[in-house]
Design a protein around this motif. Structure first.
Motif, short mmCIF file in Angstrom:
data_model
loop_
_atom_site.label_atom_id
_atom_site.label_comp_id
_atom_site.label_asym_id
_atom_site.label_seq_id
_atom_site.Cartn_x
_atom_site.Cartn_y
_atom_site.Cartn_z
N LEU A 118 -0.99 36.29 8.52
CA LEU A 118 -2.14 36.43 9.41
C LEU A 118 -2.38 35.15 10.19
CD1 LEU A 118 -4.55 38.42 7.08
CD2 LEU A 118 -3.36 39.29 9.11
N LEU A 119 -2.21 34.01 9.54
CA LEU A 119 -2.35 32.73 10.22
C LEU A 119 -1.33 32.62 11.35
CD1 LEU A 119 -3.43 29.84 10.54
CD2 LEU A 119 -1.87 29.17 8.69
N ASP A 120 -0.09 32.96 11.06
CA ASP A 120 0.95 32.90 12.10
C ASP A 120 0.61 33.80 13.28
OD1 ASP A 120 2.36 31.10 10.53
OD2 ASP A 120 3.80 32.59 9.80
N MET A 165 -10.66 33.84 6.55
CA MET A 165 -9.49 33.61 7.40
C MET A 165 -9.82 32.72 8.58
SD MET A 165 -6.61 34.61 6.27
CE MET A 165 -5.78 34.07 7.77
N VAL A 166 -11.03 32.82 9.12
CA VAL A 166 -11.43 31.93 10.21
C VAL A 166 -11.31 30.48 9.75
CG1 VAL A 166 -13.40 31.12 11.59
CG2 VAL A 166 -12.92 33.57 11.42
N GLY A 189 -7.32 24.98 8.43
CA GLY A 189 -6.18 24.85 7.53
C GLY A 189 -6.54 25.24 6.10
N PRO A 190 -5.62 25.01 5.16
CA PRO A 190 -5.82 25.47 3.78
C PRO A 190 -6.67 24.56 2.89
CG PRO A 190 -3.66 24.51 4.00
CD PRO A 190 -4.27 24.51 5.38
N LEU A 194 -5.73 25.94 -0.61
CA LEU A 194 -5.55 27.38 -0.76
C LEU A 194 -4.08 27.76 -0.68
CD1 LEU A 194 -8.46 28.35 1.62
CD2 LEU A 194 -8.47 28.52 -0.87
N TRP A 195 -3.69 28.78 -1.44
CA TRP A 195 -2.32 29.30 -1.42
C TRP A 195 -2.25 30.40 -0.37
CZ3 TRP A 195 2.08 27.53 -3.01
CH2 TRP A 195 3.20 28.36 -3.04
#
Length: 97
Positions: free
Chosen positions: A21-23, A58-59, A65-66, A86-87
Motif C-alpha cells: 500500500l505504501l508503494d 496508513m497515513v 515512515g515506519p 512498524l513491520w
C-alpha cells in the motif's frame, strides 16, 4: 489496539501488505508534502474499504515512515507496541523476536 495491530488488520482486510500500500501511495504521489490526509483516507476507503482509523494508520506510514513514538513501547496497555519501528512487509514474514 496497537499501531502494529492496525497494520496487520489492514493486511487482512485488503490482502495487501502495508509495504504494498505504501508503494502504491508513493506511485500516486501521496507522500508529497502538500497531500492532505483526507485525500489518502478517501483513496483507502474507495479502493480498499478501510475505515478512518485504519486509514489514518496508513497515513502515518505514508507521510512519516515506519517509526512511531515510543509512548506505548514496552507498556502493558492495549495500545502496546513491541518496538518503535512498524513491520510493513506482512504478517507472514514478521520476525517473532
Amino acid at each position: 489496539m496497537s499501531f502494529q495491530a492496525y497494520l496487520d488488520a489492514i493486511e487482512k482486510k485488503t490482502g495487501r501488505t502495508p509495504r504494498q500500500l505504501l508503494d502504491e501511495a508513493i506511485e500516486r504521489g501521496y507522500q508529497e508534502p502538500g497531500v492532505k490526509a483526507g485525500v489518502i483516507v478517501q483513496w483507502l476507503a474507495d479502493e480498499y474499504g478501510l475505515g478512518r482509523s485504519h486509514a489514518m494508520a496508513m497515513v502515518h506510514v505514508i507521510k512519516k515512515g515506519p517509526q512511531i513514538s515510543i509512548t506505548h513501547v514496552g507498556t502493558d496497555g492495549v495500545h502496546r507496541d513491541e518496538t518503535d519501528t512498524l513491520w510493513l512487509d506482512g504478517v507472514a514474514t514478521k520476525p517473532t523476536g
